[in-house]
Design an enzyme around this catalytic site. Structure first.
Site, PDB file in Angstrom:
ATOM      1  N   ASP A   1       1.174  -0.940  -0.001  1.00 52.37           N
ATOM      2  CA  ASP A   1      -0.066   0.235   0.025  1.00 52.37           C
ATOM      3  C   ASP A   1       0.675   1.175   0.542  1.00 52.37           C
ATOM      4  OD1 ASP A   1      -2.049  -1.517  -0.451  1.00 52.37           O
ATOM      5  OD2 ASP A   1      -2.791  -1.173   1.362  1.00 52.37           O
TER       6      ASP A   1
ATOM      7  N   HIS B   1       1.372  -8.609   2.808  1.00 51.02           N
ATOM      8  CA  HIS B   1       0.857  -7.276   2.940  1.00 51.02           C
ATOM      9  C   HIS B   1      -0.291  -7.844   4.495  1.00 51.02           C
ATOM     10  CE1 HIS B   1      -1.124  -3.248   2.469  1.00 51.02           C
ATOM     11  NE2 HIS B   1      -1.988  -4.370   1.993  1.00 51.02           N
TER      12      HIS B   1
ATOM     13  N   HIS C   1      -9.555  -5.752   9.875  1.00 46.41           N
ATOM     14  CA  HIS C   1      -9.204  -7.501   9.104  1.00 46.41           C
ATOM     15  C   HIS C   1      -9.231  -9.182   8.614  1.00 46.41           C
ATOM     16  CE1 HIS C   1      -8.878  -4.307   5.415  1.00 46.41           C
ATOM     17  NE2 HIS C   1      -8.201  -3.442   6.492  1.00 46.41           N
TER      18      HIS C   1
ATOM     19  N   VAL D   1      -3.176  -3.699   7.903  1.00 48.52           N
ATOM     20  CA  VAL D   1      -3.899  -3.328   9.366  1.00 48.52           C
ATOM     21  C   VAL D   1      -3.815  -1.551   9.804  1.00 48.52           C
ATOM     22  CG1 VAL D   1      -4.599  -3.201  11.777  1.00 48.52           C
ATOM     23  CG2 VAL D   1      -5.027  -5.316  10.396  1.00 48.52           C
TER      24      VAL D   1
END
Length: 433
Positions: free
Chosen positions: A171, A287, A297, A325
């Site tokens: 991300d 990830h 999540h 997270v």
């Protein structure tokens, strides 16, 4: 071990077991970027990454499609003793057309040395420093960055620490289909990413697939080329590299990972080549976290954990770093949800500054395997001192000041006897069809 070091380890371990209840303020706004036109052949969005032993990949973007993919470099400012030619690519995304994206590998380079370089024969003189050949080596770690005021604070704090390379577990830009955000992200991180290698893996915000129109990860793969070919991988979404005495494996949470997948098979081959005498530390990034006591999540990493944890456990992975997270958490050494002295320390650090805000809600009571958890923006620093000891610290963005809020000494598994103990277990998995 020195008695003072033992005392320090004990004090850090005790202080780190406290449950943090500090709650970060609201997320800051997305940064605004003023229009700053440059000549079409001017290098922009410059960043570097490792590209095999003693080599570095330099990546930049130009508006001029005829601009050459050359990098001039040397150890004195403005004096270039070497030149390298590279490759380029570009892509279109609906109504967006990227600039010319250049990837040029330079080297061989000396370890722990400052080099000055220029991209495409134009623009300013950039400066980079290569990582050391031996311990100690320091990694800056921050995931889920985005482009907000908190992102800028995190980057400013990282810039204050003395580190050798940046690890980012997915991300990056939070472009989310708006391709110009990839351009602004490249400009935002250029001051840091052009000076130290940035080693990244993909997250869900990099996918950007449009059914029947666009495959996933096209923008990410075009802009952030990692050393997948140098490490024998067929995909930019998973690869490995070595620095000082550390073997680092970057896995893809959004690639197939079952035992028959290309990623799993590549991982087995890669692990079979690891020499723990040469690289006593083994670190893995991906990830989606496997150990997560935040309510955000929950369970998303379970399938990957079922498929891959037995292999990583047998291979004696020292640490796993994950994101996704938007909070921070550190575990004990664990395997299958229980403390195991030969297991892996898992750290979730998806708190770089993203625009979606923090994940404040946690599972109660705190699981036995969870040592420290806190919903705040920040970054981590991992200083591997030698073949047996590393110091991990997490630095909260306390307003605009970095505050060290979690810290612990970690002992490598090779020094504990675990590697020898699980030798046959690893061999059995690696030899399985």
């Amino acid at each position: 071990m020195d008695p003072k070091l033992i005392l320090t380890v004990c004090l850090f371990s005790i202080s780190a077991t406290a449950i943090a209840d500090y709650v970060r303020p609201q997320p800051r706004k997305t940064l605004g970027f003023s229009w700053n036109p440059k000549p079409p052949n001017y290098p922009q969005q410059v960043h570097i990454s490792l590209a095999g032993d003693k080599h570095m990949r330099v990546t930049w973007v130009t508006g001029d499609k005829s601009s050459p993919s050359i990098v001039e470099y040397g150890t004195s400012p403005g004096s270039y003793s070497s030149i390298a030619n590279g490759e380029s690519t570009s892509y279109t995304y609906l109504f967006y057309s990227s600039g010319k994206i250049h990837h040029t590998v330079i080297g061989p380079l000396e370890h722990n040395t400052t080099y000055f370089y220029r991209c495409g024969g134009q623009g300013p003189d950039f400066q980079l420093k290569t990582p050391p050949a031996q311990f100690p080596v320091t990694f800056a770690v921050a995931g889920d960055l985005g482009q907000t005021g908190w992102t800028k604070t995190t980057l400013d704090h990282i810039d204050q620490c003395k580190y050798d390379l940046h690890l980012l577990p997915g991300d990056l830009s939070y472009a989310d289909y708006l391709q110009h955000r990839w351009d602004t992200f490249g400009e935002l991180v250029q001051p840091l990413a052009s000076a130290r290698p940035w080693m990244v893996t993909e997250g869900n915000h990099e996918e950007e697939n449009i059914p029947l129109l666009k495959d996933g990860f096209e923008s990410y793969n075009s802009r952030w080329k990692m050393p997948f070919e140098e490490s024998g991988s067929s995909s930019n979404l998973y690869y490995s590299f070595e620095v000082a005495g550390v073997h680092v494996i970057m896995l893809g949470s959004y690639e197939d990972y079952d035992e028959q997948s290309d990623q799993y098979r590549w991982l087995k081959v890669d692990l079979s080549k690891v020499d723990r005498k040469k690289t006593p530390w083994l670190i893995v990034l991906f990830h989606v976290p496997w150990y997560n006591s935040n309510k955000a999540h929950q369970g998303e990493g379970d399938d990957m954990m079922v498929a891959m944890e037995p292999l990583l456990y047998a291979a004696n992975v020292d640490m796993v770093l994950a994101g996704h997270v938007h909070a921070y958490e550190r575990t004990k050494r664990v395997k299958t949800g229980r403390f195991d002295p030969c297991g892996t320390v898992h750290i979730t650090i998806g708190d770089g500054g993203n625009r979606e805000g923090l994940a404040h809600r946690y599972v109660d009571p705190q699981p036995e395997w969870s040592v420290f958890r806190e919903a705040s923006f920040g970054h981590g620093e991992l200083k591997i001192m030698n073949s047996t000891h590393a110091f991990w610290s997490w630095h909260r963005n306390d307003d605009d000041e970095p505050v060290r809020s979690d810290q612990v000494w970690i002992t490598s598994l090779i020094s504990s006897g675990c590697v020898a103990e699980k030798k046959n277990e690893l061999r059995k998995i690696l030899m399985a069809p």
